[in-house]
Design an enzyme around this catalytic site. Structure first.
Site, mmCIF file in Angstrom:
data_model
loop_
_atom_site.group_PDB
_atom_site.id
_atom_site.type_symbol
_atom_site.label_atom_id
_atom_site.label_comp_id
_atom_site.label_asym_id
_atom_site.label_seq_id
_atom_site.Cartn_x
_atom_site.Cartn_y
_atom_site.Cartn_z
ATOM 1 N N ASP A 33 0.841 -1.198 0.000
ATOM 2 C CA ASP A 33 0.000 0.000 0.000
ATOM 3 C C ASP A 33 0.872 1.242 0.000
ATOM 4 O O ASP A 33 1.580 1.512 0.963
ATOM 5 C CB ASP A 33 -0.870 0.015 1.268
ATOM 6 C CG ASP A 33 -1.970 -1.028 1.215
ATOM 7 O OD1 ASP A 33 -2.775 -0.985 0.263
ATOM 8 O OD2 ASP A 33 -2.027 -1.883 2.116
ATOM 9 N N HIS A 63 -0.518 -1.311 -4.648
ATOM 10 C CA HIS A 63 -1.762 -0.529 -4.602
ATOM 11 C C HIS A 63 -1.405 0.933 -4.362
ATOM 12 O O HIS A 63 -1.000 1.320 -3.267
ATOM 13 C CB HIS A 63 -2.630 -1.090 -3.452
ATOM 14 C CG HIS A 63 -3.923 -0.366 -3.242
ATOM 15 N ND1 HIS A 63 -4.711 -0.577 -2.124
ATOM 16 C CD2 HIS A 63 -4.594 0.548 -3.993
ATOM 17 C CE1 HIS A 63 -5.795 0.184 -2.200
ATOM 18 N NE2 HIS A 63 -5.745 0.880 -3.321
ATOM 19 N N ASP A 171 -10.368 -5.439 -0.857
ATOM 20 C CA ASP A 171 -9.322 -4.936 0.051
ATOM 21 C C ASP A 171 -9.935 -4.131 1.188
ATOM 22 O O ASP A 171 -10.570 -3.103 0.940
ATOM 23 C CB ASP A 171 -8.358 -4.058 -0.772
ATOM 24 C CG ASP A 171 -7.183 -3.524 0.021
ATOM 25 O OD1 ASP A 171 -6.965 -3.955 1.166
ATOM 26 O OD2 ASP A 171 -6.463 -2.671 -0.541
ATOM 27 N N GLY A 173 -10.673 -4.824 5.737
ATOM 28 C CA GLY A 173 -11.565 -5.458 6.717
ATOM 29 C C GLY A 173 -11.836 -6.929 6.462
ATOM 30 O O GLY A 173 -12.867 -7.455 6.877
ATOM 31 N N GLY A 193 -4.807 -7.698 5.577
ATOM 32 C CA GLY A 193 -3.665 -7.134 6.276
ATOM 33 C C GLY A 193 -3.636 -7.546 7.724
ATOM 34 O O GLY A 193 -3.065 -8.578 8.093
HETATM 35 C C1 DX5 Z 1 -6.318 0.383 3.100
HETATM 36 C C2 DX5 Z 1 -5.357 -0.535 2.407
HETATM 37 C C3 DX5 Z 1 -5.526 -1.970 2.732
HETATM 38 C C4 DX5 Z 1 -5.280 -2.313 4.183
HETATM 39 C C5 DX5 Z 1 -5.897 -3.626 4.505
HETATM 40 O O1 DX5 Z 1 -6.181 1.665 2.595
HETATM 41 O O2 DX5 Z 1 -5.503 -0.400 1.009
HETATM 42 O O3 DX5 Z 1 -4.704 -2.763 1.893
HETATM 43 O O4 DX5 Z 1 -3.938 -2.403 4.479
HETATM 44 O O5 DX5 Z 1 -5.737 -3.837 5.855
HETATM 45 P P1 DX5 Z 1 -6.835 -4.596 6.698
HETATM 46 O O6 DX5 Z 1 -6.898 -6.006 6.158
HETATM 47 O O7 DX5 Z 1 -6.302 -4.534 8.084
HETATM 48 O O8 DX5 Z 1 -8.126 -3.873 6.521
HETATM 49 ZN ZN ZN Z 2 -4.496 -1.887 -0.280
#
Ligand code: DX5
Ligand code: ZN
Length: 211
Positions: A33, A63, A171, A173, A193
Site C-alpha cells: 500500500d 496498490h 481490500d 476489513g 492485512g
Molecule cells: C487500506 C489498504 C488496505 C489495508 C488492509 O487503505 O488499502 O490494503 O492495508 O488492511 P486490513 O486487512 O487490516 O483492513
Molecule cells: Zn491496499
C-alpha cells in the site's frame, strides 16, 4: 481457488523482523500500500527502504493511493510487480493504464466504497483486475463495509456475461468471517492485512481465510 494477497501495511515499521514471515508463508501475493499524504492523509513506505526487503520470490501487488500516479508507477515498476493498481478516482487514468501496460505489468483499477461499480464497465477491456475497496482507503484495521458484497456480485455477473478476462479483488476489513462472504460473491483475490499480520502464525490465518 481464491488467491491471498497479504498487505504488509501493518508491519511497515517492523519489516526487518516480520517480512521473512510473509515470504515464508503460503500467501500468493504481497500487497504493498503506497500512500502519499495527498490522495489519502497517511504516508507509507519509502521506496529505498522497501526495496531492501523485497525480492522476486513472491508476486507483488502494488496498490497506489497517491495523487501523482505517473510518478509512482515509474518508481514502483522497478520492483517488477505482477500488478500495479491505481484508483478510478485518480486523474489521467488512461495515460497511467498505458504506462503500466508498456512495462508489461498487469493493470488494476481500485474503486472507493462510494464509487458505483458501473463506472468502470468501460475500462474492462483494457485492464486485468478490479480492486473493490471494502473500507475507505488510508489505513489498515478498519471494519468491512457490507455494501461491497453487492458490488462484487454485480461486477462478477457483468464480467461473465460479457466474457471479460478480468479478476476481482477486495481490500479492507477481510477476516475469517468476511472472507467467506466475498468468496461466495465471486472474488478471485483477497487482500488481507491486520487479520494476518497481527497473528503469530500467518499460515493459520491464511488457512482460516479460505477454509
Ligand atoms: C487500506 C489498504 C488496505 C489495508 C488492509 O487503505 O488499502 O490494503 O492495508 O488492511 P486490513 O486487512 O487490516 O483492513
Ligand atoms: Zn491496499
Amino acid at each position: 481457488m481464491v488467491k491471498i494477497s497479504t498487505s504488509i501495511l501493518g508491519i511497515k515499521d517492523t519489516l526487518d523482523k516480520n517480512i521473512n514471515r510473509v515470504y515464508k508463508s503460503k500467501t500468493d501475493y504481497i500487497h504493498i500500500d503506497i500512500m502519499d499524504g495527498i490522495f489519502v492523509p497517511n504516508k507509507t513506505f519509502e521506496y529505498e527502504v522497501l526495496k531492501k526487503y523485497i525480492d522476486n520470490s513472491k508476486m507483488l501487488d502494488v496498490h497506489l493511493m497517491v495523487d501523482d500516479i505517473i510518478k509512482y508507477i515509474n518508481i514502483y515498476k522497478e520492483l517488477n510487480p505482477e500488478y500495479i493498481t491505481i484508483h478510478y478516482e485518480n486523474k489521467n487514468i488512461d495515460k497511467a493504464i498505458d504506462l503500466i501496460k508498456k512495462n508489461n505489468i498487469k493493470v488494476g483499477i481500485a474503486l472507493k466504497p462510494n464509487t458505483n461499480i458501473e463506472k468502470i464497465y468501460d475500462l474492462l477491456d483494457k485492464i486485468d483486475l478490479v480492486l473493490i475497496m471494502s473500507v475507505e482507503p488510508g489505513s489498515g484495521g478498519q471494519s468491512f463495509i457490507y455494501s461491497s458484497i453487492d458490488k462484487i456480485k454485480k461486477l462478477k455477473k457483468y464480467i461473465i456475461d460479457n466474457k471479460y478476462n478480468v479478476l476481482i479483488s477486495v481490500d479492507g476489513g477481510i477476516n475469517n468471517v468476511t472472507s467467506k462472504l466475498v468468496i461466495s460473491a465471486g472474488v478471485d483475490i483477497i487482500v488481507s492485512g491486520s487479520f494476518i499480520t497481527n497473528s503469530n502464525d500467518y499460515n493459520e490465518r491464511i488457512y482460516e481465510l479460505v477454509n
